[in-house]
Scaffold this active site. Structure first.
Site, PDB file in Angstrom:
ATOM      1  N   ARG A  59       0.859  -1.179   0.000  1.00  0.00           N
ATOM      2  CA  ARG A  59       0.000   0.000   0.000  1.00  0.00           C
ATOM      3  C   ARG A  59       0.900   1.234   0.000  1.00  0.00           C
ATOM      4  NH1 ARG A  59       2.201   1.617   3.758  1.00  0.00           N
ATOM      5  NH2 ARG A  59       0.998   3.515   3.599  1.00  0.00           N
ATOM      6  N   ALA A  61       0.712   5.006  -2.455  1.00  0.00           N
ATOM      7  CA  ALA A  61       0.569   5.248  -3.893  1.00  0.00           C
ATOM      8  C   ALA A  61       1.832   4.921  -4.699  1.00  0.00           C
ATOM      9  CB  ALA A  61       0.130   6.695  -4.131  1.00  0.00           C
ATOM     10  N   ARG A 102      -6.870  -0.732  -7.410  1.00  0.00           N
ATOM     11  CA  ARG A 102      -7.128   0.398  -6.504  1.00  0.00           C
ATOM     12  C   ARG A 102      -7.413   1.624  -7.366  1.00  0.00           C
ATOM     13  NH1 ARG A 102      -4.814   0.211  -1.302  1.00  0.00           N
ATOM     14  NH2 ARG A 102      -6.186   1.972  -0.862  1.00  0.00           N
ATOM     15  N   GLN A 205      -2.426   2.096   9.987  1.00  0.00           N
ATOM     16  CA  GLN A 205      -1.121   2.192   9.322  1.00  0.00           C
ATOM     17  C   GLN A 205      -0.131   3.030  10.129  1.00  0.00           C
ATOM     18  OE1 GLN A 205      -4.103   2.742   7.829  1.00  0.00           O
ATOM     19  NE2 GLN A 205      -4.064   2.224   5.658  1.00  0.00           N
ATOM     20  N   ASP A 246      -2.381  10.505  -2.406  1.00  0.00           N
ATOM     21  CA  ASP A 246      -2.690   9.509  -3.423  1.00  0.00           C
ATOM     22  C   ASP A 246      -3.072  10.160  -4.736  1.00  0.00           C
ATOM     23  OD1 ASP A 246      -3.010   6.479  -2.238  1.00  0.00           O
ATOM     24  OD2 ASP A 246      -3.157   8.030  -0.710  1.00  0.00           O
TER      25      ASP A 246
END
Length: 359
Positions: A59, A61, A102, A205, A246
């Site tokens: 994970r 970007a 995604r 996270q 992102d």
């Protein structure tokens, strides 16, 4: 030691590599299991990479884009084609599946667009061209992170406290990190005295990944609940909120992990500044403003349980957007490897990135 010298001391703060090409498969550090289990997921084909992206094995970007590029290399295994254009036609379904993994992270589309572009022009050596481009995407990201670290840290006054949200470090990139790279450079240069990490619900996270990364580098950090950020800022402990992105729109509106918008509002109210740190591949000049960003919605069950154990009564509904959009008016600086945009708006963004097309 000058600040510049210290900021360039990257090796001390650059020990983690979440993406490793092994010649016949891609090894991805399984970020769902950190910090207690350090384990790789081996992806032998492009669909395994797409699943890993969707399931949050990998994970962040930039890391998603890099992984997708290597997924394209895996998709080329076993394909027989006389040239790149012919191979690209046969790879199209696999590339489409990677791209759909995604929808919000523009780096995913950007990396696959690079792959398609070089493949379309490649000759009989298309396999070498494909692998060389994937490697370039990875190496360029690491160089960009180190450049951004120095640029962003230079904006921070010595002795500052910073708050970061989600994970933007080595785990989210090829190495060193974006926002966390600025923090690493700022600590090395004596600019940053205090680091706070918000836990980042529902996948934690910040708690699981950012705190673990900083621990590996010997950087003291304090974990806070997401909802404690405004109270922390009220006491004057935070001078900068430093986050990744992102997607960054043509006017400077920025999509990032859910909760970023709240932190930015609190920062503006309490006189702290907001820095967005991301490679230019995250800048989407084809999307004018934040309203044009597709916000990914994930399974509501992620909010209804912790580590697989349900914590909410049966029958309760949940709403689970993964990202929110912070308006450019709440952002003090956007830092990319191409330079810094202070007080971003459409004109300042176009001056650095050019109008009307992705960077």
């Amino acid at each position: 030691m000058t600040f510049t010298d210290a900021a360039m001391d990257f090796d001390r703060y650059d020990r983690i590599r979440p993406i490793r090409w092994q010649g016949d498969h891609l090894a991805l550090l399984d970020q769902r299991k950190l910090p207690f289990v350090v384990e790789d997921v081996a992806c032998a084909d492009s669909d395994a990479v797409a699943r890993a992206i969707h399931d949050l094995v990998v994970r962040g970007a930039p890391a998603i884009g890099i992984s997708a590029a290597w997924g394209a290399v895996l998709a080329g295994k076993g394909v027989q084609a006389a040239n790149g254009a012919e191979a690209l036609e046969r790879l199209a379904p696999a590339l489409d599946r990677l791209q759909a993994a995604r929808p919000t992270a523009v780096n995913l589309m950007w990396a696959l667009a690079r792959i398609r572009r070089v493949m379309a022009a490649a000759g009989a050596d298309w396999r070498e061209v494909l692998e060389r481009e994937a490697r370039a995407i990875e190496t360029e990201d690491l160089a960009a992170n180190r450049r951004m670290g120095a640029l962003g840290a230079a904006l921070i006054a010595p002795g500052s406290g910073v708050l970061t949200h989600c994970n933007t470090g080595s785990l989210a990139t090829a190495g060193f990190g974006t926002a966390l790279g600025v923090i690493r450079a700022g600590v090395a240069g004596g600019r940053i005295a205090r680091v706070y990490a918000s836990e980042t619900r529902p996948w934690l996270q910040g708690a699981r990944l950012t705190a673990w990364e900083l621990l590996q580098d010997g950087i003291p950090a304090t974990l806070i609940a997401d909802g404690a950020a405004a109270h922390l800022m009220k006491g004057g402990a935070v001078q900068w909120v430093i986050v990744g992105a992102d997607r960054i729109c043509a006017n400077g509106d920025t999509a990032n992990k859910i909760g970023t918008y709240s932190h930015a509002i609190a920062a503006r109210h309490h006189g702290a500044k907001v820095m967005v740190v991301a490679p230019s591949s995250t800048v989407d000049m084809a999307t004018p403003a934040g309203e044009g960003i597709e916000i990914e919605m994930r399974d509501p069950a992620e909010l209804l349980s912790v580590a697989g154990t349900r914590t909410v009564a049966e029958g309760v509904q949940a709403w689970n957007p993964v990202f929110d959009v912070t308006p450019a008016g709440l952002i003090d600086a956007i830092v990319t490897e191409k330079g810094v945009v202070e007080r971003p708006d459409a004109a300042r963004m176009a001056a650095l990135f050019g109008p009307g097309s992705a960077a």
